[in-house]
Design a protein around this motif. Structure first.
Motif, PDB file in Angstrom:
ATOM      1  N   PHE A   1       0.818  -1.213   0.000  1.00 35.90           N
ATOM      2  CA  PHE A   1       0.000   0.000   0.000  1.00 35.90           C
ATOM      3  C   PHE A   1       0.854   1.266   0.000  1.00 35.90           C
ATOM      4  O   PHE A   1       0.572   2.232  -0.729  1.00 35.90           O
ATOM      5  CB  PHE A   1      -0.921  -0.001   1.217  1.00 35.90           C
ATOM      6  N   LEU A   2       1.927   1.281   0.828  1.00 40.11           N
ATOM      7  CA  LEU A   2       2.684   2.508   1.048  1.00 40.11           C
ATOM      8  C   LEU A   2       3.565   2.911  -0.138  1.00 40.11           C
ATOM      9  O   LEU A   2       3.712   4.110  -0.408  1.00 40.11           O
ATOM     10  CB  LEU A   2       3.557   2.356   2.302  1.00 40.11           C
ATOM     11  N   ILE A   3       4.148   1.947  -0.831  1.00 43.75           N
ATOM     12  CA  ILE A   3       5.076   2.280  -1.922  1.00 43.75           C
ATOM     13  C   ILE A   3       4.388   3.100  -3.022  1.00 43.75           C
ATOM     14  O   ILE A   3       4.860   4.185  -3.379  1.00 43.75           O
ATOM     15  CB  ILE A   3       5.743   1.015  -2.488  1.00 43.75           C
ATOM     16  N   PRO A   4       3.262   2.647  -3.581  1.00 44.58           N
ATOM     17  CA  PRO A   4       2.594   3.492  -4.593  1.00 44.58           C
ATOM     18  C   PRO A   4       2.023   4.779  -4.009  1.00 44.58           C
ATOM     19  O   PRO A   4       1.950   5.797  -4.689  1.00 44.58           O
ATOM     20  CB  PRO A   4       1.481   2.590  -5.140  1.00 44.58           C
ATOM     21  N   TYR A   5       1.636   4.756  -2.723  1.00 46.73           N
ATOM     22  CA  TYR A   5       1.081   5.966  -2.100  1.00 46.73           C
ATOM     23  C   TYR A   5       2.168   7.030  -1.920  1.00 46.73           C
ATOM     24  O   TYR A   5       1.936   8.218  -2.183  1.00 46.73           O
ATOM     25  CB  TYR A   5       0.465   5.621  -0.751  1.00 46.73           C
ATOM     26  N   MET A   6       3.361   6.609  -1.499  1.00 46.13           N
ATOM     27  CA  MET A   6       4.448   7.549  -1.242  1.00 46.13           C
ATOM     28  C   MET A   6       5.063   8.098  -2.526  1.00 46.13           C
ATOM     29  O   MET A   6       5.413   9.275  -2.606  1.00 46.13           O
ATOM     30  CB  MET A   6       5.531   6.869  -0.393  1.00 46.13           C
ATOM     31  N   PHE A   7       5.186   7.262  -3.552  1.00 48.82           N
ATOM     32  CA  PHE A   7       5.889   7.677  -4.761  1.00 48.82           C
ATOM     33  C   PHE A   7       4.960   8.147  -5.878  1.00 48.82           C
ATOM     34  O   PHE A   7       5.368   8.914  -6.749  1.00 48.82           O
ATOM     35  CB  PHE A   7       6.766   6.527  -5.279  1.00 48.82           C
ATOM     36  N   GLU A   8       3.705   7.677  -5.850  1.00 46.26           N
ATOM     37  CA  GLU A   8       2.785   8.045  -6.932  1.00 46.26           C
ATOM     38  C   GLU A   8       1.558   8.790  -6.418  1.00 46.26           C
ATOM     39  O   GLU A   8       0.811   9.362  -7.205  1.00 46.26           O
ATOM     40  CB  GLU A   8       2.338   6.781  -7.687  1.00 46.26           C
ATOM     41  N   GLY A   9       1.344   8.751  -5.105  1.00 43.76           N
ATOM     42  CA  GLY A   9       0.180   9.427  -4.536  1.00 43.76           C
ATOM     43  C   GLY A   9      -1.116   8.684  -4.758  1.00 43.76           C
ATOM     44  O   GLY A   9      -2.196   9.240  -4.524  1.00 43.76           O
TER      45      GLY A   9
END
Length: 260
Positions: free
Chosen positions: A150-158
């Motif tokens: 969940f966090l990787i796309p949220y942090m880098f792509e929003g």
């Protein structure tokens, strides 16, 4: 303050001291082992380029030095992984033993006012805790796995992956449900044999009290979250531990009063 209230206050204080003691041990043991494991993970991360090259490694065309270097690095990586697993295993074992000793005394004192039939109780407590640790390790592993997704796309792509977020929340709720069930088991184990303790646990008595545990979990998470914005000095950590310990011990007493 009458004698009954003074006695309750004294028991509460004993339970609070034990809770604070456990959290301090958890904090410093976690800090020590996590720092050790983090260094090993960094070492493994620095070997990633070699691992990528190793996929195209051809032993037939490689020189003797290249083969020896490859074998040496593979042995080093294998040793690092073994060391990482050793630290993780030691951390779990130490926390398990400390938890069983401190928390069994705490729950026994909460129920009886003093240590009563402790040798029999700690045996039942240890078996229940072993089951709880096993279940929680599996659930926490899935929480970490899906949180990373969940966090990787949220942090880098929003972008927010709602399905993954819901999965994480489900595993967190399941963890809290099992914690609640084992809390009730710790209470029943004071007066029942192991088989009847399990039966009473699975009856989900007073399950509405579970939602108070959720509130305490949310409040504790907020305290930790905002405390991370400040320096992690020993004073700051101590304040966090005392506040969270007070909330937790209050809940244990409240649960005991409702289930006794």
């Amino acid at each position: 303050m009458n004698l009954k209230n003074r006695t309750k206050t004294k028991i509460f204080f004993k339970a609070l001291v034990l809770e604070i003691l456990f959290l301090f041990i958890l904090f410093f043991a976690g800090k020590f082992f996590i720092s050790k494991m983090y260094k090993i993970i960094l070492t493994l991360g620095s070997s990633q380029n070699f691992l990528n090259q190793l996929q195209n490694f051809n032993q037939d065309t490689a020189t003797l030095d290249e083969i020896n270097d490859a074998r040496g690095l593979i042995a080093q990586i294998s040793g690092s992984i073994d060391q990482l697993l050793l630290y993780l295993t030691l951390f779990i074992i130490i926390i398990f033993l400390v938890y069983v000793i401190i928390k069994s005394i705490q729950w026994n004192v909460i129920y009886n006012g003093k240590l009563t039939n402790y040798k029999k109780y700690i045996t039942k407590f240890a078996v229940l805790t072993l089951a709880m640790f096993t279940i929680l390790i599996i659930l926490i592993f899935n929480i970490l796995k899906y949180s990373r997704t969940f966090l990787i796309p949220y942090m880098f792509e929003g972008t927010i992956q709602y399905n993954t977020l819901i999965t994480v929340l489900i595993f967190i709720i399941l963890s809290l449900i099992f914690i609640y069930l084992f809390f009730t088991g710790y209470i029943y184990a004071n007066k029942l044999n192991f088989t009847n303790t399990i039966k009473e646990m699975l009856k989900f008595k007073k399950f509405c009290l579970f939602f108070i545990l959720i509130i305490i979990f949310i409040v504790s998470s907020i305290i930790i979250r905002y405390s991370l914005m400040f320096s992690q000095s020993i004073i700051n950590v101590t304040i966090q531990i005392i506040v969270i310990s007070t909330l937790t011990v209050w809940y244990k007493f409240y649960l005991f009063e409702k289930l006794k």
